[in-house]
Design a protein around this motif. Structure first.
Motif, PDB file in Angstrom:
ATOM      1  N   GLY A 194       0.826  -1.270   0.030  1.00 30.22           N
ATOM      2  CA  GLY A 194       0.115  -0.025   0.202  1.00 30.22           C
ATOM      3  C   GLY A 194       0.888   1.246  -0.239  1.00 30.22           C
ATOM      4  N   GLU A 195       1.790   1.152   0.732  1.00 28.16           N
ATOM      5  CA  GLU A 195       2.771   2.321   0.749  1.00 28.16           C
ATOM      6  C   GLU A 195       3.364   2.646  -0.675  1.00 28.16           C
ATOM      7  OE1 GLU A 195       5.524   2.263   4.190  1.00 28.16           O
ATOM      8  OE2 GLU A 195       6.721   4.099   3.287  1.00 28.16           O
ATOM      9  N   LEU A 196       3.899   1.581  -1.147  1.00 30.03           N
ATOM     10  CA  LEU A 196       4.395   1.802  -2.505  1.00 30.03           C
ATOM     11  C   LEU A 196       3.399   2.428  -3.478  1.00 30.03           C
ATOM     12  CD1 LEU A 196       7.136   1.347  -4.350  1.00 30.03           C
ATOM     13  CD2 LEU A 196       6.266  -0.975  -5.011  1.00 30.03           C
ATOM     14  N   MET A 197       2.241   1.851  -3.565  1.00 31.44           N
ATOM     15  CA  MET A 197       1.308   2.457  -4.357  1.00 31.44           C
ATOM     16  C   MET A 197       0.952   4.127  -4.224  1.00 31.44           C
ATOM     17  SD  MET A 197      -1.590  -0.677  -3.793  1.00 31.44           S
ATOM     18  CE  MET A 197      -2.937  -0.067  -4.566  1.00 31.44           C
ATOM     19  N   ALA A 198       1.052   4.268  -3.073  1.00 29.28           N
ATOM     20  CA  ALA A 198       0.788   5.644  -2.742  1.00 29.28           C
ATOM     21  C   ALA A 198       1.825   6.579  -3.271  1.00 29.28           C
ATOM     22  CB  ALA A 198       0.368   5.741  -0.955  1.00 29.28           C
ATOM     23  N   LEU A 199       3.121   6.083  -2.840  1.00 31.14           N
ATOM     24  CA  LEU A 199       4.254   6.622  -3.337  1.00 31.14           C
ATOM     25  C   LEU A 199       4.364   6.763  -4.703  1.00 31.14           C
ATOM     26  CD1 LEU A 199       7.198   7.195  -1.519  1.00 31.14           C
ATOM     27  CD2 LEU A 199       7.972   5.503  -3.311  1.00 31.14           C
ATOM     28  N   ASP A 200       4.022   5.601  -5.629  1.00 23.71           N
ATOM     29  CA  ASP A 200       3.929   5.808  -7.202  1.00 23.71           C
ATOM     30  C   ASP A 200       3.082   6.855  -7.494  1.00 23.71           C
ATOM     31  OD1 ASP A 200       4.910   4.724  -9.448  1.00 23.71           O
ATOM     32  OD2 ASP A 200       2.906   3.653  -9.565  1.00 23.71           O
ATOM     33  N   ALA A 201       1.871   6.770  -6.943  1.00 22.80           N
ATOM     34  CA  ALA A 201       0.924   7.800  -7.217  1.00 22.80           C
ATOM     35  C   ALA A 201       1.304   9.184  -6.960  1.00 22.80           C
ATOM     36  CB  ALA A 201      -0.536   7.459  -6.471  1.00 22.80           C
ATOM     37  N   LEU A 202       1.869   9.281  -5.811  1.00 23.01           N
ATOM     38  CA  LEU A 202       2.538  10.661  -5.754  1.00 23.01           C
ATOM     39  C   LEU A 202       3.545  11.313  -6.585  1.00 23.01           C
ATOM     40  CD1 LEU A 202       2.336  13.095  -3.512  1.00 23.01           C
ATOM     41  CD2 LEU A 202       3.959  11.949  -2.204  1.00 23.01           C
ATOM     42  N   TYR A 203       4.420  10.162  -6.910  1.00 20.76           N
ATOM     43  CA  TYR A 203       5.414  10.654  -7.859  1.00 20.76           C
ATOM     44  C   TYR A 203       5.068  11.186  -9.300  1.00 20.76           C
ATOM     45  CZ  TYR A 203      10.305  10.799  -9.385  1.00 20.76           C
ATOM     46  OH  TYR A 203      11.482  11.325 -10.073  1.00 20.76           O
ATOM     47  N   ARG A 204       3.842  10.190  -9.875  1.00 23.01           N
ATOM     48  CA  ARG A 204       3.396  10.322 -10.913  1.00 23.01           C
ATOM     49  C   ARG A 204       2.606  11.707 -11.039  1.00 23.01           C
ATOM     50  NH1 ARG A 204       3.306   7.779 -15.864  1.00 23.01           N
ATOM     51  NH2 ARG A 204       4.650   5.898 -15.033  1.00 23.01           N
ATOM     52  N   GLU A 205       3.146  12.708 -11.410  1.00 16.98           N
ATOM     53  CA  GLU A 205       2.454  13.990 -11.353  1.00 16.98           C
ATOM     54  C   GLU A 205       1.671  14.149 -12.532  1.00 16.98           C
ATOM     55  OE1 GLU A 205       5.281  16.870  -9.608  1.00 16.98           O
ATOM     56  OE2 GLU A 205       4.699  16.438  -7.713  1.00 16.98           O
ATOM     57  N   GLU A 206       0.896  13.494 -12.966  1.00 14.79           N
ATOM     58  CA  GLU A 206      -0.059  13.587 -14.110  1.00 14.79           C
ATOM     59  C   GLU A 206      -1.240  12.877 -13.872  1.00 14.79           C
ATOM     60  OE1 GLU A 206       1.337  11.415 -17.778  1.00 14.79           O
ATOM     61  OE2 GLU A 206       1.916   9.777 -16.507  1.00 14.79           O
ATOM     62  N   SER A 207      -2.181  12.847 -14.644  1.00 12.48           N
ATOM     63  CA  SER A 207      -3.259  11.756 -14.624  1.00 12.48           C
ATOM     64  C   SER A 207      -3.535  11.084 -15.886  1.00 12.48           C
ATOM     65  CB  SER A 207      -4.629  12.571 -14.736  1.00 12.48           C
ATOM     66  OG  SER A 207      -4.802  13.369 -13.318  1.00 12.48           O
ATOM     67  N   CYS A 208      -3.522   9.764 -15.726  1.00  5.92           N
ATOM     68  CA  CYS A 208      -3.635   8.956 -16.712  1.00  5.92           C
ATOM     69  C   CYS A 208      -4.274   7.536 -16.651  1.00  5.92           C
ATOM     70  CB  CYS A 208      -2.217   8.379 -17.643  1.00  5.92           C
ATOM     71  SG  CYS A 208      -1.012   7.669 -16.032  1.00  5.92           S
ATOM     72  N   GLY A 209      -5.420   7.402 -17.439  1.00  4.77           N
ATOM     73  CA  GLY A 209      -6.241   6.155 -17.126  1.00  4.77           C
ATOM     74  C   GLY A 209      -6.686   6.172 -15.862  1.00  4.77           C
ATOM     75  N   GLY A 210      -6.477   4.951 -15.110  1.00  2.46           N
ATOM     76  CA  GLY A 210      -7.324   4.711 -13.696  1.00  2.46           C
ATOM     77  C   GLY A 210      -6.501   5.657 -12.599  1.00  2.46           C
ATOM     78  N   HIS A 211      -5.411   6.370 -12.967  1.00  2.19           N
ATOM     79  CA  HIS A 211      -4.478   6.947 -12.053  1.00  2.19           C
ATOM     80  C   HIS A 211      -5.019   8.365 -12.320  1.00  2.19           C
ATOM     81  CE1 HIS A 211      -1.360   8.957  -9.850  1.00  2.19           C
ATOM     82  NE2 HIS A 211      -1.106   9.664 -10.743  1.00  2.19           N
ATOM     83  N   PHE A 212      -5.940   8.979 -11.295  1.00  2.00           N
ATOM     84  CA  PHE A 212      -6.462  10.288 -11.658  1.00  2.00           C
ATOM     85  C   PHE A 212      -5.923  11.223 -10.422  1.00  2.00           C
ATOM     86  CE2 PHE A 212      -9.509  13.658 -11.455  1.00  2.00           C
ATOM     87  CZ  PHE A 212      -9.614  14.045 -12.811  1.00  2.00           C
ATOM     88  N   ARG A 213      -5.163  12.167 -10.852  1.00  2.00           N
ATOM     89  CA  ARG A 213      -4.447  13.347  -9.948  1.00  2.00           C
ATOM     90  C   ARG A 213      -5.394  14.384 -10.223  1.00  2.00           C
ATOM     91  NH1 ARG A 213       0.797  12.976  -7.672  1.00  2.00           N
ATOM     92  NH2 ARG A 213       0.270  15.166  -6.855  1.00  2.00           N
ATOM     93  N   GLU A 214      -6.125  14.949  -8.846  1.00  2.00           N
ATOM     94  CA  GLU A 214      -6.989  16.037  -9.191  1.00  2.00           C
ATOM     95  C   GLU A 214      -6.458  17.374  -9.861  1.00  2.00           C
ATOM     96  OE1 GLU A 214      -9.600  16.630  -5.891  1.00  2.00           O
ATOM     97  OE2 GLU A 214     -10.301  14.594  -5.703  1.00  2.00           O
ATOM     98  N   GLU A 215      -5.212  17.448  -9.608  1.00  2.00           N
ATOM     99  CA  GLU A 215      -4.403  18.644  -9.828  1.00  2.00           C
ATOM    100  C   GLU A 215      -4.157  18.667 -11.529  1.00  2.00           C
ATOM    101  OE1 GLU A 215      -3.285  16.305  -7.879  1.00  2.00           O
ATOM    102  OE2 GLU A 215      -2.405  17.106  -6.041  1.00  2.00           O
ATOM    103  N   TYR A 216      -4.211  17.280 -11.825  1.00  2.00           N
ATOM    104  CA  TYR A 216      -3.961  17.478 -13.523  1.00  2.00           C
ATOM    105  C   TYR A 216      -5.164  17.079 -14.196  1.00  2.00           C
ATOM    106  CZ  TYR A 216       0.516  17.582 -10.983  1.00  2.00           C
ATOM    107  OH  TYR A 216       1.553  18.058 -10.158  1.00  2.00           O
TER     108      TYR A 216
END
Lengths: 257, 647
Positions: free
Chosen positions: B576-598
């Motif tokens: 779970g920690e690695l998932m959150a870290l990966d999500a934080l490091y990827r500063e974009e939105s793509c597919g299922g990874h949706f960062r509200e900032e992008y």
């Protein structure tokens, strides 16, 4: 709908395959009618773990959507409980009423030894499939899929037989602990298809021989299996199996291979 | 670039064959080493997991002459979670004469994955998709057919052709039983040795090469060692890191995660798929969520009331006060937009207060119009088992009342990083099916998981494994008695003893629920820098709480579900920690990874191709907060990355 039912549970407890077992009584409050039956048992187990006086009840489950065939207990004397065409994991507490006593026990069959409490070992089913429950075609040697036309009616019959989830309720419900519905479902799936015809004789003889060797009883047309089958597999398939078996025996002049 | 202090390691080489994307697989096959028939029997392959990928690989390799040992966690290989897949399997057969082709399936999959998949793998997948259908039909898989005897197709999200083959709503079951049968035939032939009730708890690496596994026998509690020449990890995805998902209860990440800790890089862990059509949550005691197949969106129309807070029952809401928001926003694809788009839109309308049902966290999926247009009989033929399942769970009849649905975690696109051979960064360790990361990029299209699992098992690994094994000195079974195995077994025993000795106050389920709900809240359908930073603080604390205060009843000498479950949750607390870290490091939105900032002005995912057009493969360093990042740059030579549009 009620959110605070009180259930009285009589549950079969058995430490291992060679230990004697017995029913034990439990009471559980605040059972919601929206809960599934297994979720009700989850809640009981959380309570038992917190209390720390005895080990939680062991029962088997996996998908909890009625397709993997892992779960299955006898509820008030009926395999998978009182709702037709419903596996234990899809049974919901709205079926029961406040204050009901529910008796819960494992599948009972010599061929399905108890591992612990409500968990039984159904590897006998794998050994039956191993004895011919497939079409012998190696990867890579298939022709184009539409070069084998199969009418919708026959394809549907094959599918309805193939829908068996291998849960073993048919065995648990049968007074003879016969596995005929399970075996028939597989034999019938292929009997309705052109694929696998060259090995039909061998398949029928070997699978039935293996069923007997595992210690399952014979079918005497009680139809209890069909009544409890969560996928509604019809006993017509048993008639198909008998035809396949008879054809095979006449062709080879022997009931075994 | 990111404010995170992440150490970057050397970039990864995927070992792609030369040539145009359409020629790579043929070029590859022409150039690989093969093991001659008389030598195949000298090699032992350990196949972990017997779902679509594992069963198909075990059967195919045994048919070729290899010795296979196959392991499954349940009482029978047929229980694997592939069995629950409902809707179908894609293949570029073009039986409908609607313009489908290998190229189009390739294109749809690369685009559907939001340009984060490896082109060459996707093209190969599209190529072999055709053979998969042939193989399954030859096995007697009873696919749906037309009266004339030909195979029937339906449509799935993200495609404008009908290329999905199906068997009612039980396609996964029928495909799995086909692969299971093929494997049992090899058990009968003595080429596959089957081990049931076995859970892989570690990988044994000798001289940098995978040499075997340590298993726990769930029936007897014993730890067992098995040596082999290659290990095929076919253990599925990690969706159960979230508390409620559509995964089966026993699906877990332990095998993959422990391989990661032995040196296999874990790629794109933040790419998780939220499926738009699941039955909504009904209470705290709930143990899992049930999927309603995407195929329902062929004939079901998704809507919510136009007005926020409209609590009228659906039949009292007139047509002009309903918002068929997918049809309105995406006229070309309508209700069949890809899963990530459908899920985000459902969340958006619920966030606006237009959600339905008691919790307000649901939208309608309505069949009234289809029943009128097609007749009840046709709708029954297509979906009856799904409608029955819905009624069993909710007590409502969807022929009369619209279904209520809400998104839920369903699939994970991330997984162990593999090269073109499906080999991880540990030589000899392969990952197949959902356990690897390769083919779906940041979003998987419907009916593509079954395709990929079977492609890897039937048609890819049988070739690529030969290239690895040819010329290798075979490992003897006795190697399992060696020092390396004894040491790993000792470590596992130590962990089990530790778990049982804690005797704390919180159950495994309580701690798991706490982790899994945090994952849903902060690493779920939409993610923010703030939320991810918060959860990265909280997970290590929860992990500590677990290792100091978990209460596991019983002992390790036999069947003990709580103990099994505890060791899986221990791994979720790390992954779970690695998932959150990966999500934080990827500063974009793509597919299922949706960062509200992008996001675009219209609220769609906004990629940043310049900075993030790579697969992020993480190396374990012993410190969960400081993994090393290895990038595999993604080249798009054939499908030009663009802002995905389904309008």
């Amino acid at each position: 709908m009620s959110d605070n039912m009180r259930m009285k549970l009589k549950i079969w407890r058995q430490k291992g395959p060679n230990s004697p077992g017995a029913f034990r009584d439990y009471e559980l409050d605040n059972v919601s009618s929206h809960m599934s039956f297994l979720e009700m048992l989850d809640v009981l187990n959380e309570k038992l773990i917190k209390e720390g006086k005895e080990d939680p009840v062991e029962y088997d489950y996996d998908c909890r959507e009625g397709i993997c065939g892992t779960c299955g207990v006898v509820v008030d004397g009926v395999a998978h409980g009182p709702v037709r065409r419903t596996a234990t994991c899809q049974l919901h507490m709205r079926t029961f009423r406040d204050g009901d006593t529910i008796t819960i026990e494992p599948w009972r069959s010599e061929a399905f030894p108890v591992i612990k409490d409500l968990v039984v070992d159904r590897s006998a089913f794998d050994r039956i499939i191993q004895a011919g429950g497939y079409v012998g075609v190696n990867t890579g040697c298939a022709q184009d899929a539409n070069s084998i036309p199969i009418g919708k009616e026959e394809a549907d019959k094959s599918f309805f037989a193939a829908a068996c989830i291998g849960c073993g309720a048919c065995v648990a419900a049968c007074p003879n602990a016969s596995a005929s519905l399970f075996v028939a479902a597989k034999i019938s799936q292929y009997a309705h298809l052109p694929q696998g015809k060259p090995e039909a004789t061998r398949r029928a003889l070997r699978m039935i021989e293996q069923m007997d060797a595992e210690g399952f009883g014979n079918c005497s047309n009680h139809a209890e299996c069909e009544a409890v089958c969560p996928k509604g597999i019809s006993i017509d398939n048993i008639a198909v199996m008998r035809r396949e078996y008879l054809k095979a025996a006449l062709k080879t002049g022997s009931a075994t291979i | 670039m990111s404010k995170l202090n992440i150490q970057e390691g050397s970039p990864l080489q995927a070992h792609l064959p030369a040539g145009h994307v359409s020629e790579k697989w043929d070029n590859y096959k022409a150039g690989i080493k093969v093991v001659n028939p008389a030598n195949k029997r000298k090699y032992t392959v350990l196949v972990i997991g017997t779902g679509l990928a594992g069963a198909s690989a075990a059967a195919s390799l045994a048919e070729m002459g290899y010795n296979v040992k196959a392991f499954c966690i349940s009482d029978s290989p047929r229980r694997a979670h592939s069995i629950a897949a409902q809707g179908g399997i894609n293949a570029a057969k073009n039986y409908q004469n609607d313009g489908d082709s290998i190229w189009r399936l390739f294109y749809d999959t690369v685009k559907g994955g939001d340009f984060r998949a490896r082109e060459s793998n996707v093209y190969r997948l599209a190529q072999v998709s055709v053979s998969i259908i042939d193989q399954c039909v030859a096995q007697g898989v009873p696919f749906a057919r037309e009266y004339g005897g030909m195979l029937s197709n339906r449509s799935f999200g993200g495609a404008q052709v009908s290329r999905t083959f199906y068997a009612a709503g039980q396609t996964g079951q029928q495909l799995l039983l086909g692969a299971y049968g093929a494997m049992m035939r090899q058990v009968d032939a003595g080429k596959v040795q089957l081990f049931t009730y076995r859970e892989m708890l570690d990988l044994v690496v000798v001289d940098g090469v995978a040499q075997g596994v340590v298993m726990r026998n769930l029936k007897t509690g014993e730890l067992e060692s098995y040596a082999g020449d290659a290990v095929l990890l076919c253990t599925g995805g990690y969706g159960n890191v979230y508390f409620l998902s559509t995964n089966a209860m026993n699906s877990n990440a332990t095998a993959a995660w422990r391989c990661h800790k032995r040196g296999a890089y874990f790629a794109n862990p933040c790419f998780t798929q939220i499926h738009p059509t699941c039955i909504p949550v009904s209470g705290d005691y709930q143990s899992k969520l049930t999927l309603m197949s995407e195929s329902l969106r062929n004939d079901g129309r998704v809507w919510v009331p136009k007005k926020a807070g409209d609590k009228r029952p659906p039949e009292q809401i007139p047509e002009d006060e309903r918002d068929y928001y997918l049809e309105r926003r995406y006229p070309s694809f309508g209700n069949l937009v890809p899963r990530d788009v459908a899920s985000r839109n459902a969340k958006a309308v619920c966030d606006e207060g237009r959600g339905v049902g008691e919790s307000g966290l649901a939208v309608y999926l309505d069949f009234a119009e289809s029943i009128q247009r097609l007749g009840l009989k046709t709708v029954e033929d297509r979906y009856n088992n799904l409608f029955e399942m819905y009624e069993r769970i909710t007590g409502e009849n969807p022929y009369k009342v619209p279904m209520r649905i809400y998104p839920a975690v369903h699939y994970t696109m991330g997984g162990l990083w593999v090269d073109y051979n499906l080999m991880t960064t540990i030589p000899g360790l392969f990952a197949l099916g959902e356990a690897n990361f390769s083919d779906h990029g940041a979003n998987r299209l419907g009916a593509s998981a079954l395709m990929q699992g079977l492609a890897d098992g039937y048609f890819v690994v049988p070739y690529t494994i030969g290239d690895y094994l040819a010329g290798k000195a075979p490992v003897k079974a006795e190697a399992a008695k060696g020092e390396a195995f004894t040491q790993v077994r000792g470590e596992i025993q130590g962990q089990i003893d530790k778990l049982l000795s804690i005797k704390g106050t919180r159950t495994v389920m309580e701690l798991y629920r706490e982790l899994g709900l945090k994952m849903w809240d902060y690493v779920g359908m939409s993610r923010t820098e703030e939320g991810l930073k918060k959860v990265l603080q909280e997970i290590p604390k929860l992990r500590e709480e677990f290792w100091n205060n978990v209460r596991i009843p019983g002992d390790a000498d036999g069947w003990n579900k709580n103990l099994e479950f505890a060791s899986r949750v221990a791994d979720f607390l790390e992954l779970g920690e690695l998932m959150a870290l990966d999500a934080l490091y990827r500063e974009e939105s793509c597919g299922g990874h949706f960062r509200e900032e992008y996001q675009t002005e219209e609220g769609e995912a906004q990629r940043n191709d310049e900075a993030y057009s790579y697969a992020a493969a993480w190396e374990y360093t012993g410190n969960f907060a400081q993994p090393v990042l290895h990038k595999e740059p993604l080249e798009f030579e054939n499908v030009k990355p663009s802002q995905r549009s389904y309008k």
